[in-house]
Structures are given as C-alpha cells and as structure tokens.
Design a protein around this motif. Structure first.
Motif, PDB file in Angstrom:
ATOM      1  N   MET A   1       1.040  -1.073   0.145  1.00 31.96           N
ATOM      2  CA  MET A   1      -0.122  -0.143  -0.008  1.00 31.96           C
ATOM      3  C   MET A   1       0.777   1.273  -0.044  1.00 31.96           C
ATOM      4  N   SER A   2       0.874   2.260  -1.081  1.00 30.61           N
ATOM      5  CA  SER A   2       1.450   3.383  -0.964  1.00 30.61           C
ATOM      6  C   SER A   2       1.221   4.146   0.198  1.00 30.61           C
ATOM      7  N   GLN A   3       2.304   5.132   0.361  1.00 33.26           N
ATOM      8  CA  GLN A   3       2.296   6.294   1.607  1.00 33.26           C
ATOM      9  C   GLN A   3       0.983   7.284   1.080  1.00 33.26           C
ATOM     10  N   ASP A   4       0.745   7.489  -0.166  1.00 33.16           N
ATOM     11  CA  ASP A   4      -0.246   8.455  -0.429  1.00 33.16           C
ATOM     12  C   ASP A   4      -1.268   7.907  -0.258  1.00 33.16           C
ATOM     13  N   HIS A   5      -1.644   6.648  -0.266  1.00 34.62           N
ATOM     14  CA  HIS A   5      -3.051   5.840  -0.075  1.00 34.62           C
ATOM     15  C   HIS A   5      -3.102   5.861   1.420  1.00 34.62           C
ATOM     16  N   ILE A   6      -2.087   5.538   2.122  1.00 34.85           N
ATOM     17  CA  ILE A   6      -2.320   5.639   3.690  1.00 34.85           C
ATOM     18  C   ILE A   6      -2.721   6.956   4.181  1.00 34.85           C
ATOM     19  N   ILE A   7      -1.997   8.030   3.463  1.00 31.23           N
ATOM     20  CA  ILE A   7      -2.685   9.361   4.081  1.00 31.23           C
ATOM     21  C   ILE A   7      -3.856   9.855   3.614  1.00 31.23           C
ATOM     22  N   LYS A   8      -4.327   9.400   2.282  1.00 29.39           N
ATOM     23  CA  LYS A   8      -5.632   9.656   1.826  1.00 29.39           C
ATOM     24  C   LYS A   8      -6.547   8.871   2.853  1.00 29.39           C
ATOM     25  N   SER A   9      -6.588   7.583   3.062  1.00 29.25           N
ATOM     26  CA  SER A   9      -7.289   6.941   4.028  1.00 29.25           C
ATOM     27  C   SER A   9      -7.279   7.419   5.179  1.00 29.25           C
ATOM     28  N   TYR A  10      -6.442   7.824   6.057  1.00 25.05           N
ATOM     29  CA  TYR A  10      -6.365   8.495   7.146  1.00 25.05           C
ATOM     30  C   TYR A  10      -6.971   9.603   7.001  1.00 25.05           C
ATOM     31  N   ASP A  11      -6.813  10.713   6.118  1.00 26.24           N
ATOM     32  CA  ASP A  11      -7.579  11.787   5.799  1.00 26.24           C
ATOM     33  C   ASP A  11      -9.225  11.570   6.020  1.00 26.24           C
ATOM     34  N   GLU A  12      -9.591  10.653   5.335  1.00 21.33           N
ATOM     35  CA  GLU A  12     -10.944  10.434   5.108  1.00 21.33           C
ATOM     36  C   GLU A  12     -11.451   9.773   6.269  1.00 21.33           C
ATOM     37  N   GLU A  13     -10.752   9.204   7.069  1.00 21.71           N
ATOM     38  CA  GLU A  13     -11.286   8.810   8.446  1.00 21.71           C
ATOM     39  C   GLU A  13     -11.348  10.035   9.308  1.00 21.71           C
ATOM     40  N   LEU A  14     -10.587  10.876   9.260  1.00 22.62           N
ATOM     41  CA  LEU A  14     -10.749  12.118  10.243  1.00 22.62           C
ATOM     42  C   LEU A  14     -11.921  13.015   9.663  1.00 22.62           C
ATOM     43  N   THR A  15     -11.987  13.014   8.300  1.00 24.69           N
ATOM     44  CA  THR A  15     -13.254  13.948   7.897  1.00 24.69           C
ATOM     45  C   THR A  15     -14.474  13.127   8.369  1.00 24.69           C
ATOM     46  N   ARG A  16     -14.616  11.774   8.148  1.00 25.49           N
ATOM     47  CA  ARG A  16     -15.630  11.167   8.863  1.00 25.49           C
ATOM     48  C   ARG A  16     -16.262  11.467  10.191  1.00 25.49           C
ATOM     49  N   LEU A  17     -15.036  11.243  10.927  1.00 26.51           N
ATOM     50  CA  LEU A  17     -15.228  11.578  12.115  1.00 26.51           C
ATOM     51  C   LEU A  17     -15.529  13.070  12.713  1.00 26.51           C
ATOM     52  N   THR A  18     -15.041  13.871  11.960  1.00 28.11           N
ATOM     53  CA  THR A  18     -15.498  15.260  12.002  1.00 28.11           C
ATOM     54  C   THR A  18     -16.870  15.684  11.590  1.00 28.11           C
ATOM     55  N   GLY A  19     -17.342  14.725  10.792  1.00 22.39           N
ATOM     56  CA  GLY A  19     -18.700  14.956  10.361  1.00 22.39           C
ATOM     57  C   GLY A  19     -19.859  14.322  11.283  1.00 22.39           C
ATOM     58  N   GLU A  20     -19.336  13.195  11.984  1.00 23.45           N
ATOM     59  CA  GLU A  20     -20.064  12.845  13.202  1.00 23.45           C
ATOM     60  C   GLU A  20     -20.138  13.640  14.232  1.00 23.45           C
ATOM     61  N   ILE A  21     -19.001  14.252  14.532  1.00 24.03           N
ATOM     62  CA  ILE A  21     -19.198  15.094  15.580  1.00 24.03           C
ATOM     63  C   ILE A  21     -20.057  16.495  15.412  1.00 24.03           C
ATOM     64  N   VAL A  22     -19.989  16.782  14.236  1.00 26.65           N
ATOM     65  CA  VAL A  22     -20.723  17.944  13.901  1.00 26.65           C
ATOM     66  C   VAL A  22     -22.200  17.636  13.903  1.00 26.65           C
ATOM     67  N   ARG A  23     -22.534  16.482  13.449  1.00 31.20           N
ATOM     68  CA  ARG A  23     -23.847  15.992  13.310  1.00 31.20           C
ATOM     69  C   ARG A  23     -24.454  15.798  14.860  1.00 31.20           C
ATOM     70  N   MET A  24     -23.433  15.333  15.650  1.00 34.54           N
ATOM     71  CA  MET A  24     -23.778  15.293  17.135  1.00 34.54           C
ATOM     72  C   MET A  24     -24.100  16.813  17.649  1.00 34.54           C
ATOM     73  N   GLY A  25     -23.539  17.936  17.159  1.00 35.67           N
ATOM     74  CA  GLY A  25     -23.674  19.014  17.778  1.00 35.67           C
ATOM     75  C   GLY A  25     -24.854  19.688  17.095  1.00 35.67           C
ATOM     76  N   GLU A  26     -25.106  19.213  15.731  1.00 34.89           N
ATOM     77  CA  GLU A  26     -26.409  20.093  15.287  1.00 34.89           C
ATOM     78  C   GLU A  26     -27.551  19.374  15.929  1.00 34.89           C
ATOM     79  N   ILE A  27     -27.589  18.057  16.199  1.00 34.54           N
ATOM     80  CA  ILE A  27     -28.705  17.294  17.349  1.00 34.54           C
ATOM     81  C   ILE A  27     -28.811  18.038  18.426  1.00 34.54           C
ATOM     82  N   ALA A  28     -27.698  18.153  19.267  1.00 36.25           N
ATOM     83  CA  ALA A  28     -27.629  18.980  20.514  1.00 36.25           C
ATOM     84  C   ALA A  28     -28.427  20.308  20.496  1.00 36.25           C
ATOM     85  N   ALA A  29     -28.054  21.108  19.349  1.00 36.01           N
ATOM     86  CA  ALA A  29     -28.673  22.537  19.000  1.00 36.01           C
ATOM     87  C   ALA A  29     -30.102  22.346  18.677  1.00 36.01           C
TER      88      ALA A  29
END
Length: 232
Positions: A1-29
């Motif tokens: 697996m290339s380094q670029d692919h690993i970085i992209k995969s990790y970035d996608e995981e962080l983006t998904r995590l951020t989306g989950e948290i923002v959704r949590m906040g929107e529900i709380a609001a």
C-alpha cells in the motif's frame, strides 16, 4: 500500500469523524430549541420526547469514542494528527454534556407545567437563542479548523454570562415581589443555569479548536461575566 494511499485513507477517516461530531452538535442544538418550544407551549408529552431523544446523542458520543480508539490503535498518530484525535474525543464529550443540559431543560419544563406561568420565560428564550448561536458557530469553526472564529465564540461567552446574571436577578426580583411565583421561578433559575452551562461547553469546544490548530491552550484567560453567585 502506497504512502499516499495511507495518508488519503487517514484523512478520510478524520473527515468522517469530524462529520459525526458536527452532526452530534447539530442534534444537540436542535434539542435545545425543542426544549425551549415545549417550555413555552407547556407541552409535557412533547417534553418527554425531547428527553428520550437524548439517547441519540449518547449513542453518537459512544460511536465517536469507539472510532477514536480505533484510530489510535491503527494509526498511532503523532503531533497535529494526534491533536485531531484528542480534540475529537474532548469535543464529542462536551457535546454529549450539552445534550444532557438540553434534556434537563425539558425535564424542568414538565415540573414547571404544574405551576402558573411567569413572564420571565421570554428572557429564558433570549438566553437559549444566544447559547444556540454560540454552539452553531463553534461547530462551523471546528468543521473549518478556524481557530480565530472559535476564539470569537470563546469571547462571546461573556455576553451569555451577563445575560444569565440579568435573568437571575429578574427571577429573584419576581420571587420577592410575588411569593406565589417562587415554585415557577425556582425551576426557571435551574433552566437558566443549564443554558449558561451549555455556553460554557461551547467555549470548551472553542478552546479545543484553538488547541487543535495551534498545539497550545489560549494564552488569554477566558472572559467571564456571570455574577449570579454574588447576588444575595
């Protein structure tokens, strides 16, 4: 697996995590807005639905915590990446507490419905509107990794504190002037405090955004204007 692919995969995981948290906040609001609606309508059945909906935020917080543990185990992040993961955990926890406070407002409203309405409820709405604004703004700051926007939220918490102090004084004055309002005003005091605490947690989120971006806590002390504890 290339380094670029690993970085992209990790970035996608962080983006998904951020989306989950923002959704949590929107529900709380949304929960806070719904709690205020049932408070003003004096709708006990709807308040019970708001209380039950807090489970959705709790479930999302548990999901975020699980995802964070998985990220730590698989990626072993360092430096900025580690701050991303730690901030996600802290922010999700703060949002979960905000959801609890919104549910508490709904719980108090059911008790308040057993007493005569008092005019101060409108002042509570103003307080809740400001708290919701702070939460929504800090969610955008977190999504955009905008530390300066987060710092604006941090500073605006003083406005919420000042408004809480004003509401606190008005409720005490109402109780002194008309003893029959004491039960209702007492519940409103607790509701106002819950909303003020929501502002505090929005500020905690703002400070975590600052930490995420710069790797340090804000250097200036958090401005505070809540004088309710000094009123007698």
């Amino acid at each position: 697996m290339s380094q670029d692919h690993i970085i992209k995969s990790y970035d996608e995981e962080l983006t998904r995590l951020t989306g989950e948290i923002v959704r949590m906040g929107e529900i709380a609001a949304y929960q806070l807005g719904a709690a205020m609606d049932v408070l003003e309508r004096r709708d006990t059945r709807a308040a019970e639905r708001v209380i039950a909906n807090d489970d959705a935020i709790d479930a999302l917080e548990a999901s975020v915590s699980y995802d964070v543990v998985q990220l730590l185990a698989r990626r072993q992040p360092m430096a900025r990446d580690l701050r991303e993961v730690l901030a996600a955990l802290r922010i999700a926890s703060a949002i979960e507490r905000i959801g609890d406070y919104a549910a508490n407002v709904a719980k108090r409203s059911t008790a308040l419905n057993r007493h005569a309405p008092v005019p101060a409820a409108q002042d509570i709405r103003t307080l809740a509107t400001l708290a919701t604004e702070l939460l929504q703004q800090v969610l955008v700051a977190y999504r955009d990794r905008d530390a300066e926007a987060a710092d604006v939220v941090r500073r605006r918490d003083a406005d919420l504190d000042a408004l809480h102090t004003q509401v606190f004084r008005e409720l005490l004055d109402d109780m002194a002037r008309e003893p029959s309002t004491v039960p209702s005003c007492a519940h409103l005091l607790f509701i106002a405090k819950n909303i003020e605490r929501i502002g505090d947690h929005a500020t905690n989120i703002a400070e975590n955004v600052w930490y995420l971006v710069y790797g340090e806590e804000p250097t200036e002390e958090r401005p505070k204007s809540d004088e309710s504890s000094q009123i007698s």
